[in-house]
Design a protein around this motif. Structure first.
Motif, PDB file in Angstrom:
ATOM      1  N   TYR A  56       0.828  -1.204   0.000  1.00 55.56           N
ATOM      2  CA  TYR A  56       0.000   0.000   0.000  1.00 55.56           C
ATOM      3  C   TYR A  56       0.860   1.251   0.000  1.00 55.56           C
ATOM      4  O   TYR A  56       0.518   2.261  -0.610  1.00 55.56           O
ATOM      5  CB  TYR A  56      -0.951   0.010   1.201  1.00 55.56           C
ATOM      6  CG  TYR A  56      -2.171   0.865   0.955  1.00 55.56           C
ATOM      7  CD1 TYR A  56      -3.363   0.296   0.520  1.00 55.56           C
ATOM      8  CD2 TYR A  56      -2.130   2.246   1.109  1.00 55.56           C
ATOM      9  CE1 TYR A  56      -4.471   1.071   0.266  1.00 55.56           C
ATOM     10  CE2 TYR A  56      -3.233   3.035   0.852  1.00 55.56           C
ATOM     11  CZ  TYR A  56      -4.402   2.441   0.437  1.00 55.56           C
ATOM     12  OH  TYR A  56      -5.497   3.223   0.165  1.00 55.56           O
ATOM     13  N   LEU A  59       1.806   1.850  -3.488  1.00 56.77           N
ATOM     14  CA  LEU A  59       0.659   2.480  -4.160  1.00 56.77           C
ATOM     15  C   LEU A  59       0.604   3.973  -3.839  1.00 56.77           C
ATOM     16  O   LEU A  59       0.394   4.807  -4.726  1.00 56.77           O
ATOM     17  CB  LEU A  59      -0.637   1.803  -3.730  1.00 56.77           C
ATOM     18  CG  LEU A  59      -1.949   2.338  -4.303  1.00 56.77           C
ATOM     19  CD1 LEU A  59      -2.959   1.219  -4.462  1.00 56.77           C
ATOM     20  CD2 LEU A  59      -2.570   3.423  -3.420  1.00 56.77           C
ATOM     21  N   GLN A 311       0.575   0.771  -9.927  1.00 57.20           N
ATOM     22  CA  GLN A 311       0.096  -0.559 -10.313  1.00 57.20           C
ATOM     23  C   GLN A 311       0.898  -1.661  -9.629  1.00 57.20           C
ATOM     24  O   GLN A 311       0.349  -2.694  -9.251  1.00 57.20           O
ATOM     25  CB  GLN A 311       0.153  -0.697 -11.837  1.00 57.20           C
ATOM     26  CG  GLN A 311      -0.878   0.173 -12.545  1.00 57.20           C
ATOM     27  CD  GLN A 311      -0.641   0.279 -14.039  1.00 57.20           C
ATOM     28  OE1 GLN A 311       0.485   0.102 -14.510  1.00 57.20           O
ATOM     29  NE2 GLN A 311      -1.682   0.575 -14.795  1.00 57.20           N
ATOM     30  N   VAL A 314      -0.465  -2.038  -6.110  1.00 59.88           N
ATOM     31  CA  VAL A 314      -1.736  -2.768  -6.102  1.00 59.88           C
ATOM     32  C   VAL A 314      -1.490  -4.265  -6.151  1.00 59.88           C
ATOM     33  O   VAL A 314      -2.043  -5.045  -5.363  1.00 59.88           O
ATOM     34  CB  VAL A 314      -2.621  -2.332  -7.292  1.00 59.88           C
ATOM     35  CG1 VAL A 314      -3.838  -3.244  -7.400  1.00 59.88           C
ATOM     36  CG2 VAL A 314      -3.051  -0.881  -7.139  1.00 59.88           C
ATOM     37  N   ARG A 315      -0.640  -4.694  -7.074  1.00 60.96           N
ATOM     38  CA  ARG A 315      -0.362  -6.131  -7.221  1.00 60.96           C
ATOM     39  C   ARG A 315       0.275  -6.706  -5.957  1.00 60.96           C
ATOM     40  O   ARG A 315       0.118  -7.891  -5.651  1.00 60.96           O
ATOM     41  CB  ARG A 315       0.546  -6.364  -8.433  1.00 60.96           C
ATOM     42  CG  ARG A 315      -0.163  -6.176  -9.768  1.00 60.96           C
ATOM     43  CD  ARG A 315       0.695  -6.675 -10.914  1.00 60.96           C
ATOM     44  NE  ARG A 315       1.872  -5.836 -11.137  1.00 60.96           N
ATOM     45  CZ  ARG A 315       1.896  -4.793 -11.945  1.00 60.96           C
ATOM     46  NH1 ARG A 315       0.818  -4.440 -12.611  1.00 60.96           N
ATOM     47  NH2 ARG A 315       3.000  -4.095 -12.099  1.00 60.96           N
ATOM     48  N   VAL A 318      -2.980  -6.467  -2.886  1.00 58.91           N
ATOM     49  CA  VAL A 318      -4.340  -6.970  -3.108  1.00 58.91           C
ATOM     50  C   VAL A 318      -4.431  -8.480  -2.859  1.00 58.91           C
ATOM     51  O   VAL A 318      -5.395  -8.966  -2.252  1.00 58.91           O
ATOM     52  CB  VAL A 318      -4.837  -6.616  -4.530  1.00 58.91           C
ATOM     53  CG1 VAL A 318      -6.046  -7.466  -4.911  1.00 58.91           C
ATOM     54  CG2 VAL A 318      -5.214  -5.143  -4.594  1.00 58.91           C
ATOM     55  N   ALA A 344      -6.833   0.705  -6.820  1.00 53.06           N
ATOM     56  CA  ALA A 344      -6.614  -0.740  -6.969  1.00 53.06           C
ATOM     57  C   ALA A 344      -7.106  -1.250  -8.320  1.00 53.06           C
ATOM     58  O   ALA A 344      -6.624  -2.276  -8.810  1.00 53.06           O
ATOM     59  CB  ALA A 344      -7.298  -1.498  -5.842  1.00 53.06           C
TER      60      ALA A 344
END
Length: 506
Positions: A56, A59, A311, A314-315, A318, A344
Motif C-alpha cells: 500500500y 501504491l 500498479q 496494487v499487485r 491486493v 486498486a
C-alpha cells in the motif's frame, strides 16, 4: 465514569490517528487480523502484514507522485489568471471545511472524527446483519473517510444549523455509515467482473458513480448489439502505421501526457515554475538556470512512471488482502469483502483505459469550466487532479471492460461535465466556495447534492427519505438476482458458471 470515557476516547484517538486514517496500516491490520483468525503461523501473519503495508505504501508513492506533480500545474491556472475560484479536490475541500466550521457554525473539526467513528461502527453493524440489510462491503479507506466525514458534517449543518452536537453525530453517523456500506456494496458486481473475482469492492469518492457508469455501459453495449455494431475494447484496437506506437501503454501515456500537460505548462510560462522553485525552496518547480523544455518533458513523463509504481503497489497488497479477508469473512463478517482505494482497479483491465478515461474526463471538465467563464458563473471551478484523474480513469476502465472503447471515451467525458457543473452549483449553494475548495468528486457532485436538497427542504422528513432510499437500494439489488447475490462474493467461480448458463438459456 467520566475517567473511563476519557480512557476510551484516548484509545479511539490513538487507533483513529495511527491505523484507521492511515490506509496502509488499516489494510495491514485487516490482513493481520484475517490471518490470525485463520490460525496461520505468527511469522506468516507478520509477513502478510508487512507485505500489505509495503504494497500500500508503494501504491501511495505512485498516487502521491501523480497528485504532487500535477496539482500545482492545475492550480497554477488559478494564480496565473487571477481567478477567484474553487478548487475541486478532496484536500482543498477538507481545508475549506476546517476553515469554515468555526467561522460559520461555531463547531470544531474534532467532531468530524467522532462522526467518522459513529459511521464506521454503523457500517460494520450493517454488514454483520447482512441477512436483513443485504450489505456486504466494509469501507476501509481511512483518508477518504476523513474527507467525506468533513464534507458530510458541513452539509448537515447547512441543512440544520441549530441541530445539537449529539443529534448531528447520530443522524449523520447513520446516513454516512449507510452511504459507505451501500455505495461500496454497489461496486461489488462490477469490480468482481473487472478483476475476475478479485474479492474486493471500491471504497472511495465515486462508488455510486462506478455503479452508474457501469450500468450506462451495459445499456451502451446493448444498443450497439441491437444496431449490429461490434463494441471493440481498447485492447482489441490495433492502430496502423506510425500510430502503432500508441499500442504500447507507457509510450502512449508518455506522449499523451506530454501533449496535455505540455500545453498547460507553456501557457503558465517559465516564470511561474521559477517562482514555484523559490517558494518550495527547491523541492519542486524549475531552477533558474534549468532547461524549461526538459522540465516539461520530465514532469509529463513522470505520469507514466508514477502510474507504473501505483500498479506495482496494487499487485503487491491486493493478493494478501483478498486471501486474509477470508478469515474475517468466516469468523466475524460472513460473506463480506473489504472496500479499498479506487486506485486498486488501475492494475486490472486495459492499461490505456486509464489514460483515455483521464483525458476525456479532462476534456469534459475544461469545456464545462469554459462554459462557467462564458456565462459569468458566480463560482469558477479549477480542476483538481484527484477528481480529474481518479474518478475518470476508473470510469474509463469499467466502461472499456463492459462496453468497449467508445464508452471509455464518452462516459468519462460526461463525468467531466457533471463534476464541474455539479461542484459549481453545490459549492455556491452550501457556502463552501467562499473558502476556496470543495470535495468535488463524482458522488459529491450528484448523490450528495440530491440528499442535501431533500434534507434542506423537507427537514426531518428529508432525513427519513434519505435513509429509506439508502436502505432500499441493496434490497432492490438483491431482488434482481437473489440466487447469485451472495454467491458472487462467496464463490465467484460458481457465480460465473450460473451467469454463463443463464445467458446460454436466453
Amino acid at each position: 465514569m467520566a475517567q473511563f470515557l476519557d480512557i476510551l476516547l484516548k484509545i479511539w484517538d490513538y487507533f483513529a490517528n495511527n491505523i484507521l486514517t492511515q490506509p496502509a496500516y488499516m489494510i495491514g491490520f485487516i490482513v493481520l487480523l484475517g490471518y490470525m483468525l485463520e490460525k496461520k503461523p505468527l511469522y506468516e501473519s507478520i509477513a502478510g502484514f508487512l507485505k500489505a503495508v509495503i504494497g500500500y505504501m508503494i501504491l501511495m508513492v505512485g498516487s502521491s507522485g501523480l497528485v504532487n506533480s500535477f496539482r500545482p500545474i492545475l492550480t497554477g491556472l488559478k494564480d496565473r489568471f487571477n481567478l477567484t475560484a474553487t478548487v475541486i479536490d478532496p484536500y482543498f475541500g477538507q481545508n475549506a471545511v476546517t476553515d469554515g466550521l468555526m467561522k460559520t457554525f461555531g463547531r470544531t473539526f474534532g467532531d468530524v472524527m467522532l462522526l467518522l467513528l459513529f459511521a464506521f461502527i454503523f457500517n460494520i453493524l450493517l454488514v454483520r446483519f447482512q441477512k436483513y440489510t443485504k450489505l456486504r462491503a466494509v469501507f476501509t479507506t481511512g483518508n477518504v473517510q476523513v474527507q467525506q466525514a468533513a464534507t458530510a458534517f458541513w452539509l448537515l449543518l447547512f441543512c440544520f444549523p441549530k441541530m445539537g452536537r449529539i443529534e448531528v453525530l447520530l443522524v449523520m453517523g447513520v446516513i454516512l455509515g449507510l452511504y459507505w456500506a451501500v455505495g461500496s456494496n454497489l461496486t461489488i458486481r462490477y469490480t468482481q467482473d473487472l478483476t475476475d473475482g478479485g474479492g474486493f469492492a471500491i471504497a472511495h469518492q465515486q462508488v455510486f458513480g462506478i455503479a452508474f457508469i457501469s450500468w450506462l455501459s451495459d445499456k451502451f453495449k446493448a444498443h450497439e448489439e441491437k444496431t449490429h455494431k461490434s463494441a471493440k475494447r481498447l485492447e482489441d484496437i490495433q492502430l496502423p502505421g506510425f500510430l502503432k506506437i500508441f499500442n504500447e501503454n507507457m509510450v502512449a501515456t508518455g506522449i499523451l501526457m506530454l501533449f496535455f500537460f505540455g500545453i498547460i505548462m507553456l501557457v503558465l510560462g517559465r516564470p511561474y515554475f521559477n517562482q514555484v522553485y523559490v517558494t518550495s525552496k527547491g523541492a519542486s518547480g524549475l531552477a533558474p538556470n534549468a532547461s524549461f523544455l526538459f522540465y516539461i518533458l520530465t514532469t509529463s513523463l513522470s505520469f507514466a512512471v508514477n502510474l507504473a509504481i501505483l500498479q506495482l503497489g496494487v499487485r503487491t497488497f491486493v493478493g494478501e488482502l483478498t486471501e486474509s479477508f477470508t478469515g474475517i469473512s468466516d469468523k466475524l463478517l460472513p460473506g463480506s469483502v473489504p472496500g479499498i482505494d479506487v486506485a486498486a482497479t488501475f492494475a486490472f483491465g486495459e492499461p490505456n483505459a486509464v489514460t483515455i478515461g483521464f483525458l476525456f474526463g479532462a476534456l469534459g471538465q475544461f469545456i464545462a469550466i469554459g462554459a462557467l467563464l462564458v456565462f459569468h458563473s458566480p463560482t469558477i471551478i479549477i480542476a483538481g487532479f484527484i477528481p480529474l484523474f481518479f474518478d475518470n480513469a476508473a470510469f474509463g476502465i469499467y466502461a472499456n471492460k463492459r462496453a468497449g472503447a467508445k464508452a471509455a471515451m464518452l462516459l468519462p467525458f460526461l463525468s467531466g461535465l457533471i463534476q464541474v457543473f455539479g461542484a459549481a452549483l453545490v459549492a455556491t449553494w452550501v457556502g463552501l466556495s467562499k473558502f476556496g475548495g470543495y470535495l468535488g468528486m463524482f458522488d459529491w457532485d450528484t448523490v450528495w447534492p440530491f440528499f442535501t436538497v431533500l434534507m434542506k427542504y423537507l427537514g426531518i422528513f428529508g432525513i427519513i427519505a434519505v435513509v429509506i432510499i439508502l436502505v432500499v437500494i441493496p434490497q432492490l439489488e438483491y431482488r434482481h438476482d437473489p440466487k447469485n447475490y451472495f454467491l458472487m462474493v462467496t464463490d465467484y467461480d460458481q457465480y460465473k458458471e450460473n451467469v454463463a448458463a443463464k445467458k446460454a438459456a436466453k
